[in-house]
Design a protein around this motif. Structure first.
Motif, PDB file in Angstrom:
ATOM      1  N   THR A  62      77.655  39.522 -29.190  1.00 42.23           N
ATOM      2  CA  THR A  62      78.371  39.387 -27.919  1.00 42.23           C
ATOM      3  C   THR A  62      79.215  38.128 -27.837  1.00 42.23           C
ATOM      4  N   LYS A  63      79.068  37.231 -28.820  1.00 41.33           N
ATOM      5  CA  LYS A  63      79.908  36.029 -28.852  1.00 41.33           C
ATOM      6  C   LYS A  63      79.873  35.419 -30.245  1.00 41.33           C
ATOM      7  N   GLY A  64      80.713  34.443 -30.466  1.00 38.40           N
ATOM      8  CA  GLY A  64      80.714  33.690 -31.719  1.00 38.40           C
ATOM      9  C   GLY A  64      81.039  34.518 -32.949  1.00 38.40           C
ATOM     10  N   ILE A  65      80.345  34.226 -34.033  1.00 35.44           N
ATOM     11  CA  ILE A  65      80.588  34.900 -35.313  1.00 35.44           C
ATOM     12  C   ILE A  65      80.323  36.397 -35.198  1.00 35.44           C
ATOM     13  N   GLY A  66      79.254  36.778 -34.508  1.00 34.72           N
ATOM     14  CA  GLY A  66      78.930  38.195 -34.355  1.00 34.72           C
ATOM     15  C   GLY A  66      80.033  38.977 -33.679  1.00 34.72           C
ATOM     16  N   LEU A  67      80.612  38.420 -32.624  1.00 36.63           N
ATOM     17  CA  LEU A  67      81.715  39.082 -31.933  1.00 36.63           C
ATOM     18  C   LEU A  67      82.939  39.186 -32.835  1.00 36.63           C
ATOM     19  N   ALA A  68      83.215  38.143 -33.591  1.00 31.26           N
ATOM     20  CA  ALA A  68      84.349  38.174 -34.529  1.00 31.26           C
ATOM     21  C   ALA A  68      84.142  39.256 -35.587  1.00 31.26           C
ATOM     22  N   VAL A  69      82.927  39.399 -36.080  1.00 25.34           N
ATOM     23  CA  VAL A  69      82.619  40.444 -37.067  1.00 25.34           C
ATOM     24  C   VAL A  69      82.805  41.821 -36.430  1.00 25.34           C
ATOM     25  N   ALA A  70      82.328  41.996 -35.208  1.00 24.33           N
ATOM     26  CA  ALA A  70      82.472  43.282 -34.512  1.00 24.33           C
ATOM     27  C   ALA A  70      83.947  43.667 -34.381  1.00 24.33           C
ATOM     28  N   LYS A  71      84.763  42.729 -33.941  1.00 22.97           N
ATOM     29  CA  LYS A  71      86.203  42.987 -33.796  1.00 22.97           C
ATOM     30  C   LYS A  71      86.835  43.348 -35.139  1.00 22.97           C
ATOM     31  N   ASP A  72      86.444  42.637 -36.189  1.00 24.28           N
ATOM     32  CA  ASP A  72      86.993  42.889 -37.515  1.00 24.28           C
ATOM     33  C   ASP A  72      86.607  44.287 -38.021  1.00 24.28           C
ATOM     34  N   LEU A  73      85.354  44.678 -37.805  1.00 22.24           N
ATOM     35  CA  LEU A  73      84.922  46.011 -38.232  1.00 22.24           C
ATOM     36  C   LEU A  73      85.703  47.098 -37.505  1.00 22.24           C
ATOM     37  N   ILE A  74      85.911  46.915 -36.208  1.00 27.15           N
ATOM     38  CA  ILE A  74      86.666  47.893 -35.427  1.00 27.15           C
ATOM     39  C   ILE A  74      88.118  47.958 -35.910  1.00 27.15           C
ATOM     40  N   GLN A  75      88.736  46.804 -36.106  1.00 28.71           N
ATOM     41  CA  GLN A  75      90.133  46.760 -36.554  1.00 28.71           C
ATOM     42  C   GLN A  75      90.310  47.363 -37.944  1.00 28.71           C
ATOM     43  N   ASN A  76      89.246  47.358 -38.734  1.00 31.14           N
ATOM     44  CA  ASN A  76      89.354  47.865 -40.099  1.00 31.14           C
ATOM     45  C   ASN A  76      88.751  49.251 -40.288  1.00 31.14           C
ATOM     46  N   GLY A  77      88.530  49.980 -39.175  1.00 27.80           N
ATOM     47  CA  GLY A  77      88.232  51.396 -39.286  1.00 27.80           C
ATOM     48  C   GLY A  77      86.813  51.860 -39.090  1.00 27.80           C
ATOM     49  N   ALA A  78      85.860  50.989 -38.784  1.00 28.73           N
ATOM     50  CA  ALA A  78      84.501  51.462 -38.527  1.00 28.73           C
ATOM     51  C   ALA A  78      84.528  52.422 -37.341  1.00 28.73           C
ATOM     52  N   SER A  79      83.808  53.531 -37.439  1.00 24.26           N
ATOM     53  CA  SER A  79      83.872  54.522 -36.364  1.00 24.26           C
ATOM     54  C   SER A  79      83.046  54.111 -35.151  1.00 24.26           C
ATOM     55  N   ARG A  80      81.934  53.438 -35.382  1.00 23.94           N
ATOM     56  CA  ARG A  80      81.099  52.965 -34.275  1.00 23.94           C
ATOM     57  C   ARG A  80      80.569  51.586 -34.599  1.00 23.94           C
ATOM     58  N   VAL A  81      80.701  50.693 -33.636  1.00 19.38           N
ATOM     59  CA  VAL A  81      80.149  49.341 -33.774  1.00 19.38           C
ATOM     60  C   VAL A  81      79.300  49.083 -32.537  1.00 19.38           C
ATOM     61  N   ILE A  82      78.018  48.936 -32.760  1.00 22.38           N
ATOM     62  CA  ILE A  82      77.070  48.695 -31.679  1.00 22.38           C
ATOM     63  C   ILE A  82      76.712  47.218 -31.715  1.00 22.38           C
ATOM     64  N   VAL A  83      76.850  46.542 -30.593  1.00 22.15           N
ATOM     65  CA  VAL A  83      76.512  45.126 -30.538  1.00 22.15           C
ATOM     66  C   VAL A  83      75.380  44.906 -29.550  1.00 22.15           C
ATOM     67  N   SER A  84      74.557  43.923 -29.862  1.00 20.44           N
ATOM     68  CA  SER A  84      73.513  43.502 -28.933  1.00 20.44           C
ATOM     69  C   SER A  84      73.600  41.994 -28.811  1.00 20.44           C
ATOM     70  N   GLY A  85      73.027  41.500 -27.767  1.00 22.41           N
ATOM     71  CA  GLY A  85      72.959  40.052 -27.604  1.00 22.41           C
ATOM     72  C   GLY A  85      71.856  39.484 -28.477  1.00 22.41           C
ATOM     73  N   ARG A  86      71.458  38.292 -28.160  1.00 25.30           N
ATOM     74  CA  ARG A  86      70.427  37.611 -28.914  1.00 25.30           C
ATOM     75  C   ARG A  86      69.079  38.307 -28.805  1.00 25.30           C
TER      76      ARG A  86
END
Length: 146
Positions: free
Chosen positions: A14-38
């Protein structure tokens, strides 16, 4: 790795490195990206299991608190990471297309601890060593880097 059609789960996304990774996966074609907080939710892996598969697990949840809450830091940085790694590997082994990638985020303090952060350094050393252990003993993994 071709991300088309891949399902990813990111703890601490939901923030920091994890959020950056989530955005990158989405931009590069992952069909589903599920994020959770700490805080790992009890039903999180049940939700992923209902989707049918898990291809990518990124354990990015972590805290730094050397105060009286240091046990919470160990709980999040070590125990939760090990638990989610085990659950993720089980899901990857039993999915429609077995296999996948587990990325456990650590810190330079895992190999170069600092006196000001002894417990945090120890927690990140545990992450590094657990990751190395999972990479050696898990049949679904070819290699890992910590």
């Amino acid at each position: 790795m071709d991300l088309a059609g891949k399902v990813a789960l990111i703890t601490g996304g939901t923030k920091g490195i994890g959020l950056a990774v989530a955005k990158d996966l989405i931009q590069n074609g992952a069909s589903r990206v599920i994020v959770s907080g700490r805080n790992i939710l009890d039903g999180l892996f049940d939700t992923v299991k209902c989707m049918g598969n898990l291809d990518i697990l990124v354990n990015g949840a972590g805290i730094l608190n050397e105060s009286f809450k240091w046990t919470q830091m160990i709980e999040t940085n070590v125990r939760a990471l090990i638990t989610t790694t085990e659950l993720g590997i089980d899901l990857m082994k039993n999915s429609k297309t077995p296999g996948g990638v587990v990325v456990n985020l650590s810190s330079i303090y895992a190999i170069k601890p600092v006196p000001q952060l002894p417990i945090f350094s120890a927690s990140k050393a545990a992450v590094r060593n657990a990751t190395l252990g999972f990479s050696v003993f898990s049949p679904t993994r070819e290699h890992a880097a910590a």
